[in-house]
Design a protein around this motif. Structure first.
Motif: not given
Length: 387
Positions: A366, A363, A359-360, A181
């Motif tokens: 990743s 996670q 976006y949250a 990210f």
């Protein structure tokens, strides 16, 4: 572990497959494994590359600008693969390097893991307009290849369901490609730098940018977004469609834009270096895609990483992360694209909050999680190989 990644596409080529391979290579190395890349030759490749072995190749005649095909398996590289004492072979393609990986797997008893990255039935139009290789033929080939692996990796539940539907019997693990990210953090780009790039593209400060990033090919359905522009301009006169990338249908899209009278609102930025791509996501007010051929669609995940609102055409590949008016915006029919994009542009605060929620939610995707999940799959493949 000694891990061999076998892929027809690798740096300096730019694609979702290349990105996936590079991210995995980096994460596995960080976990202490030794990763070796077997791929095609490329005129633009560096002279020296550590742990990269390239097979003689030629441009693929119907995708010559983006794809290459190995035509010879040198005995020297077979011997190198033997000396590396690979614990796992991970193939990224069902074709030249995938077949080479399968050969090495068979010769030296190394378990093979395969990632199904591409819905090949959506690409048969490139070969004699689908008359030489049919969709059923593409399915049959994919089924046979996947059933030779110990474990098959699917980037989305959509792909998992597809593989099961076409008769893949080997275990299928759904593991989305992870993303680093960091490079997509909008804080990395100053207002001055973004303003300079806008000027270079001929954009005015008041222009609203709909970004499209990726290979400019038929299966990406960019023509749907060009077709929406006449209506979108009546709703949002300052809208500009920014297409970053290149590919076989760029000329057709330029003609389409002229015929629709929207050439001034459709900007073809061309191919950009991978190191520059993140900036073009950040530059956009919204990221849009009408593609339904994706096995995962890394570009929309990269847009989410850049905290940009995403507009997608409804497709199972995206629905695990994008929920309409919660973490993104969805249209079902092509003629709904303009109104959906206009809604996002006219409600910037609401769209920004949706982008933050997306976006949250992203996670768990990743790069670090991706590396750990693949490590577990490799260990499982090694165990299955002992049975």
């Amino acid at each position: 572990m000694n891990i061999g990644l076998f892929t027809d596409m690798y740096y300096p080529r730019i694609s979702g497959v290349v990105t996936s391979a590079q991210i995995l290579e980096r994460q596995l190395t960080n976990l202490g494994h030794r990763v070796y890349i077997f791929t095609t030759t490329d005129p633009q490749a560096p002279t020296f590359e550590s742990r990269v072995y390239r097979l003689p190749s030629v441009p693929l005649f119907f995708l010559k600008d983006t794809h290459r095909l190995a035509y010879f398996y040198p005995p020297r590289l077979i011997n190198i693969a033997r000396k590396l004492k690979l614990d796992v072979i991970h193939t990224y393609t069902e074709f030249s390097l995938g077949l080479f990986g399968k050969l090495i797997s068979s010769m030296f008893g190394v378990p093979m893991v395969h990632t199904y990255h591409t819905m090949y039935e959506d690409y048969v139009h490139y070969i004699a307009n689908g008359r030489l290789i049919t969709r059923k033929g593409a399915q049959r080939y994919s089924r046979v290849f996947c059933n030779q692996a110990k474990i098959v990796i699917a980037p989305t539940e959509k792909t998992t369901a597809y593989l099961q539907d076409i008769g893949v019997k080997k275990p299928v693990r759904t593991i989305p490609t992870g993303l680093d990210f960091g490079p997509f953090n909008p804080a990395r780009y100053s207002t001055r730098e973004l303003y300079k790039t806008r000027n270079e593209l001929g954009l005015k400060p008041e222009d609203k940018i709909i970004s499209v990033i990726g290979r400019v090919a038929k299966e990406k359905s960019i023509d749907v977004l060009v077709a929406m522009m006449p209506r979108l301009l009546t709703l949002m006169p300052s809208a500009k469609l920014l297409i970053v990338g290149d590919g076989p249908v760029r000329g057709e899209l330029e003609v389409q834009a002229r015929q629709l009278g929207v050439s001034s609102a459709v900007i073809f930025a061309g191919l950009m270096p991978r190191t520059e791509i993140a900036k073009y996501y950040v530059l956009g007010d919204v990221f849009a895609t009408a593609s339904t051929s994706e096995t995962q669609g890394l570009t929309y995940l990269e847009a989410i990483a850049a905290r940009v609102p995403v507009v997608i055409k409804k497709d199972p590949a995206f629905l695990g992360l994008v929920k309409d008016k919660e973490t993104g915006f969805i249209f079902e029919k092509d003629d709904e694209a303009a109104d959906t994009v206009a809604y996002v542009l006219k409600h910037p605060d609401f769209a920004r909050r949706a982008a933050i929620r997306a976006y949250a939610a992203a996670q768990p995707l990743s790069a670090e999680v991706f590396g750990l999940e693949l490590e577990a799959v490799y260990q499982e493949a090694v165990s299955r190989n002992r049975l």
